[in-house]
Design a protein around this motif. Sequence first.
Motif, mmCIF file in Angstrom:
data_model
loop_
_atom_site.group_PDB
_atom_site.id
_atom_site.type_symbol
_atom_site.label_atom_id
_atom_site.label_comp_id
_atom_site.label_asym_id
_atom_site.label_seq_id
_atom_site.Cartn_x
_atom_site.Cartn_y
_atom_site.Cartn_z
ATOM 1 N N LEU A 370 0.535 -1.003 0.434
ATOM 2 C CA LEU A 370 0.497 0.338 0.064
ATOM 3 C C LEU A 370 0.879 0.950 0.333
ATOM 4 O O LEU A 370 0.542 2.427 -0.718
ATOM 5 C CB LEU A 370 -0.964 -0.025 1.018
ATOM 6 C CG LEU A 370 -2.454 -1.508 1.333
ATOM 7 C CD1 LEU A 370 -2.564 -0.959 2.405
ATOM 8 C CD2 LEU A 370 -2.900 -1.331 -0.151
ATOM 9 N N THR A 371 1.691 1.153 0.580
ATOM 10 C CA THR A 371 3.444 2.107 0.461
ATOM 11 C C THR A 371 3.036 2.444 -0.794
ATOM 12 O O THR A 371 3.834 3.557 -1.004
ATOM 13 C CB THR A 371 4.268 2.361 1.763
ATOM 14 O OG1 THR A 371 3.940 1.629 3.224
ATOM 15 C CG2 THR A 371 5.122 3.766 1.859
ATOM 16 N N TRP A 372 3.787 1.245 -1.187
ATOM 17 C CA TRP A 372 4.722 1.247 -2.633
ATOM 18 C C TRP A 372 3.119 2.493 -3.632
ATOM 19 O O TRP A 372 3.580 3.409 -4.896
ATOM 20 C CB TRP A 372 4.672 0.133 -3.821
ATOM 21 C CG TRP A 372 5.002 0.310 -4.708
ATOM 22 C CD1 TRP A 372 6.337 0.599 -5.083
ATOM 23 C CD2 TRP A 372 4.366 0.960 -6.100
ATOM 24 N NE1 TRP A 372 6.394 0.894 -6.511
ATOM 25 C CE2 TRP A 372 5.167 0.743 -7.285
ATOM 26 C CE3 TRP A 372 3.079 0.623 -5.783
ATOM 27 C CZ2 TRP A 372 4.782 0.402 -8.422
ATOM 28 C CZ3 TRP A 372 2.451 0.302 -7.384
ATOM 29 C CH2 TRP A 372 3.490 0.722 -8.384
ATOM 30 N N LEU A 377 1.769 6.882 -6.968
ATOM 31 C CA LEU A 377 -0.148 7.624 -7.702
ATOM 32 C C LEU A 377 -0.066 9.460 -6.991
ATOM 33 O O LEU A 377 0.056 9.299 -6.417
ATOM 34 C CB LEU A 377 -1.093 7.069 -6.445
ATOM 35 C CG LEU A 377 -2.955 7.355 -7.435
ATOM 36 C CD1 LEU A 377 -2.883 6.690 -8.192
ATOM 37 C CD2 LEU A 377 -3.866 6.916 -5.603
ATOM 38 N N GLY A 378 -0.506 9.380 -8.133
ATOM 39 C CA GLY A 378 -0.536 10.877 -8.325
ATOM 40 C C GLY A 378 -1.405 11.520 -9.160
ATOM 41 O O GLY A 378 -1.813 10.438 -10.576
ATOM 42 N N ARG A 379 -1.668 12.988 -9.597
ATOM 43 C CA ARG A 379 -2.401 13.214 -10.226
ATOM 44 C C ARG A 379 -1.874 14.524 -11.247
ATOM 45 O O ARG A 379 -0.439 15.434 -10.495
ATOM 46 C CB ARG A 379 -3.512 13.861 -9.900
ATOM 47 C CG ARG A 379 -4.615 14.265 -10.859
ATOM 48 C CD ARG A 379 -6.153 15.079 -9.663
ATOM 49 N NE ARG A 379 -6.886 15.848 -10.882
ATOM 50 C CZ ARG A 379 -8.136 15.957 -10.334
ATOM 51 N NH1 ARG A 379 -8.153 15.891 -9.180
ATOM 52 N NH2 ARG A 379 -8.990 16.020 -11.434
ATOM 53 N N ALA A 633 -5.165 9.878 2.976
ATOM 54 C CA ALA A 633 -5.331 11.273 3.105
ATOM 55 C C ALA A 633 -4.271 12.596 2.837
ATOM 56 O O ALA A 633 -4.665 13.226 1.546
ATOM 57 C CB ALA A 633 -5.725 11.482 4.632
ATOM 58 N N ASP A 634 -3.141 11.460 2.590
ATOM 59 C CA ASP A 634 -1.933 12.541 1.820
ATOM 60 C C ASP A 634 -2.446 13.021 0.329
ATOM 61 O O ASP A 634 -1.638 13.556 -0.024
ATOM 62 C CB ASP A 634 -0.662 12.067 2.357
ATOM 63 C CG ASP A 634 0.542 12.689 1.843
ATOM 64 O OD1 ASP A 634 0.583 14.367 2.343
ATOM 65 O OD2 ASP A 634 1.471 12.321 0.638
ATOM 66 N N VAL A 635 -2.230 11.277 -0.094
ATOM 67 C CA VAL A 635 -2.299 10.882 -1.034
ATOM 68 C C VAL A 635 -3.615 11.570 -1.932
ATOM 69 O O VAL A 635 -3.127 12.346 -3.209
ATOM 70 C CB VAL A 635 -1.962 9.517 -1.333
ATOM 71 C CG1 VAL A 635 -2.935 9.328 -3.020
ATOM 72 C CG2 VAL A 635 -1.269 8.607 -0.824
ATOM 73 N N LEU A 636 -4.614 11.560 -1.429
ATOM 74 C CA LEU A 636 -5.609 12.092 -2.033
ATOM 75 C C LEU A 636 -5.443 13.674 -1.678
ATOM 76 O O LEU A 636 -6.616 14.383 -2.822
ATOM 77 C CB LEU A 636 -7.104 12.093 -1.261
ATOM 78 C CG LEU A 636 -7.252 10.085 -1.268
ATOM 79 C CD1 LEU A 636 -8.945 9.907 -0.561
ATOM 80 C CD2 LEU A 636 -7.798 10.059 -2.722
ATOM 81 N N PRO A 647 -5.110 20.080 2.772
ATOM 82 C CA PRO A 647 -4.674 19.731 3.671
ATOM 83 C C PRO A 647 -4.396 18.340 4.106
ATOM 84 O O PRO A 647 -5.957 17.776 3.961
ATOM 85 C CB PRO A 647 -4.431 20.386 5.057
ATOM 86 C CG PRO A 647 -4.782 21.458 4.566
ATOM 87 C CD PRO A 647 -5.722 21.558 2.670
ATOM 88 N N ALA A 648 -3.344 16.946 4.797
ATOM 89 C CA ALA A 648 -3.751 15.455 4.715
ATOM 90 C C ALA A 648 -5.138 15.560 6.266
ATOM 91 O O ALA A 648 -6.026 14.528 5.856
ATOM 92 C CB ALA A 648 -2.856 14.825 4.920
ATOM 93 N N GLY A 649 -4.879 16.762 7.235
ATOM 94 C CA GLY A 649 -5.612 16.578 8.214
ATOM 95 C C GLY A 649 -7.437 16.435 7.642
ATOM 96 O O GLY A 649 -8.276 15.928 8.121
ATOM 97 N N LEU A 650 -7.276 18.007 7.156
ATOM 98 C CA LEU A 650 -8.807 18.039 6.283
ATOM 99 C C LEU A 650 -9.457 17.137 6.057
ATOM 100 O O LEU A 650 -10.512 16.453 5.653
ATOM 101 C CB LEU A 650 -8.902 19.700 6.059
ATOM 102 C CG LEU A 650 -8.549 20.670 6.123
ATOM 103 C CD1 LEU A 650 -8.750 21.805 4.989
ATOM 104 C CD2 LEU A 650 -9.505 20.752 7.260
ATOM 105 N N VAL A 651 -7.986 16.424 4.639
ATOM 106 C CA VAL A 651 -9.220 14.954 3.839
ATOM 107 C C VAL A 651 -9.215 13.985 4.335
ATOM 108 O O VAL A 651 -10.254 13.067 4.513
ATOM 109 C CB VAL A 651 -7.772 14.902 3.522
ATOM 110 C CG1 VAL A 651 -8.511 13.183 2.285
ATOM 111 C CG2 VAL A 651 -7.328 15.860 2.048
#
Length: 671
Positions: A370-372, A377-379, A633-636, A647-651
């Motif tokens: 999952l880490t890999w 994954l990116g946009r 959350a960080d990835v999204l 911010p990852a916290g908001l996601v």
Amino acid sequence: MSEAVVLPPSPRPAGWPALLLGTLLLAGALLCGLRLAAILPPEQWWQALTQPVPGDMTQVVFRHAVLPRMAMALLCGAALALSGVILQRVLRNPIASPLTLGISPGAQLALGAAMLWAPTLLAASREAVALAGATTAMALVAALSWKRGLAPAAVVLAGLVVGLTASALSAALILMKGEYLLSLLLWGAGSLAQAGWEPVLALAPRLALAAAAAFLLRRPLLLLGLEDTSARSLGLSLALGRAAALGVAVWLAAVVVAEVGVIGFVGIGAPALARLAGVRGMGRLMAWSAGFGAALLLLADGLVQLGQGLRGDLLPTGAATAVLGAPILLWLLPRLRAGSPAVMAGITASRRLARPWLFLALLLAAMPVLTWFGLALGRGPEGWSLALGVDWLGMLPWRAPRLAAAMAAGAMLAASGTVLQRLTGNPMAGPEVLGLGAGAGFGLALLLLLVPAPGRPAQLLAVAAGAGLALGLLLLAARRGGLAPERLLLAGVSLAAFFQALVAAFQASGDPRAVPLLGWLAGSTARLGPEDATIAVGLALLLLPPVFLAGRWLALLPLGDGVAVGLGLRPGLARLGLVLPAAMLAGAATLVVGPLSFVGLMAPHLARWLGLRTPRQHLAGAVLLGALVMGAADVLGRGLAFPFQLPAGLVAALLGGPYLMALLARRGQVA
């Protein structure tokens, strides 16, 4: 939910409530009098009231700004206090307040959304928009907790979830459209500034009607304070009684929030003062609480107006109430009597895994995969894609540090939340109740005020100092109660309100230095580098293992002090041994990615729902799930609003809020 802390009426002289209330009113009146005298000499007051001189601006300000503001303070303080005492009675929780049901976050979200997408509604009636948001939040809370008959634990938990989700959405809107919504920060801090008597005259009859309805509910409220079986035996319909009482309380709070913004601490402090003064009886408690609420808000606003001659409103009134009320509530802690022993109400799992350790092993083995995937994954301008081979290696220096830091922070927050929930037997408990995130935010705000363009080491040091200050004050405030869970929760809420008020004042000041603070408080990982990742992972590896050694304590303490002592455990020492690591875990995560407290609430619930029952199983599952949630959350956050980064916290909050709401709606409780 266990019977929470109770503040019993103390044996006081008959005139003690009047003496205390009179002192507060006199202090508030003197402060407001100083403000009035600074605007207009006292010998001209009567003329300004009866026969004002046309065109005299000082008399206009006296008559149409300062006096209506005093009247608004009295009305709003009484209404919020009355709302608070009703909520505390229905929910059997002395820290219940209008904020518990998500009223203020719901109203703030409605205002923000209307500013962006329906400005004509704001032009027609700003108050109606805010009231609609508050009412929607209340209706959602009621719907989520209806299957359990509006039971106190279900209502409070649903309110917490709705409030956090609405706050996360509001913060996301402000970050993305700050040029339009920064004024929303001032409204969120609460302001009593008036430009005439029209709002006061419109508010007074509505509050009077709500107060009359509250007075008619005296007997149901009296019975709702009893055990459910006793209340039913006396002929009370629990669901109907709670719905009616909550409806009146929310009505009172929503009308105030729609008019002046978020002023939340009065609903906690005023009923506590009334009980401390020895007030007995439901009717008298409501009346005296309303009086104390009016006096507290008048006093707080008087303190605010003292600074108007220097820089305008140096501190919004809503923030000032927390600055004034939090120390009062902390002072009351030694006088609080703990209720019945904490039980794991709402904490037990709904299912049991046949091979929990096998499930955990599989989850652990899946982490590298999952880490890999999260790193690949990116946009970009052409949409979502996977970086492979050389491209993956090229992205590694940019994505790996922030992903590693986010996952480490998620693991630490999940461990902290698990310990707090099992220690207190309270499904609402999470790292935010310790006030560490708010203390860290205060440390960063103070640094931004004092040091121009501080570097990353200075920011980390300031955040650490703020979190350490909050932890020290927390332990100092709760030590006389043997670190009882209820006192810890109450002390944490008070400290969080105090520090959040100071940070809100900084944000509402309009100072451009406050803009980075909003992103940090929301949990941004965008600027994290290898050094930050090393710190986060190192702290996680240092702080997580000791918590797993306390499995026996986590199993025994929720059963009550009597059982724990009988099995050879010293409850006070054991709680200290659990509170310190929980606080350090939350503080360590806050140092790196801000106060991401929603993960600390969500991950333990998810692990429990999956069937991890014993303390060590529950803790291990929450840690792994917390890391995964924050990683996702960080990835999204990197791609959902491309080219902006959320911010990852908001996601994480936006992911967790609907999930917890779905569980509440389907099962009637979380896990």
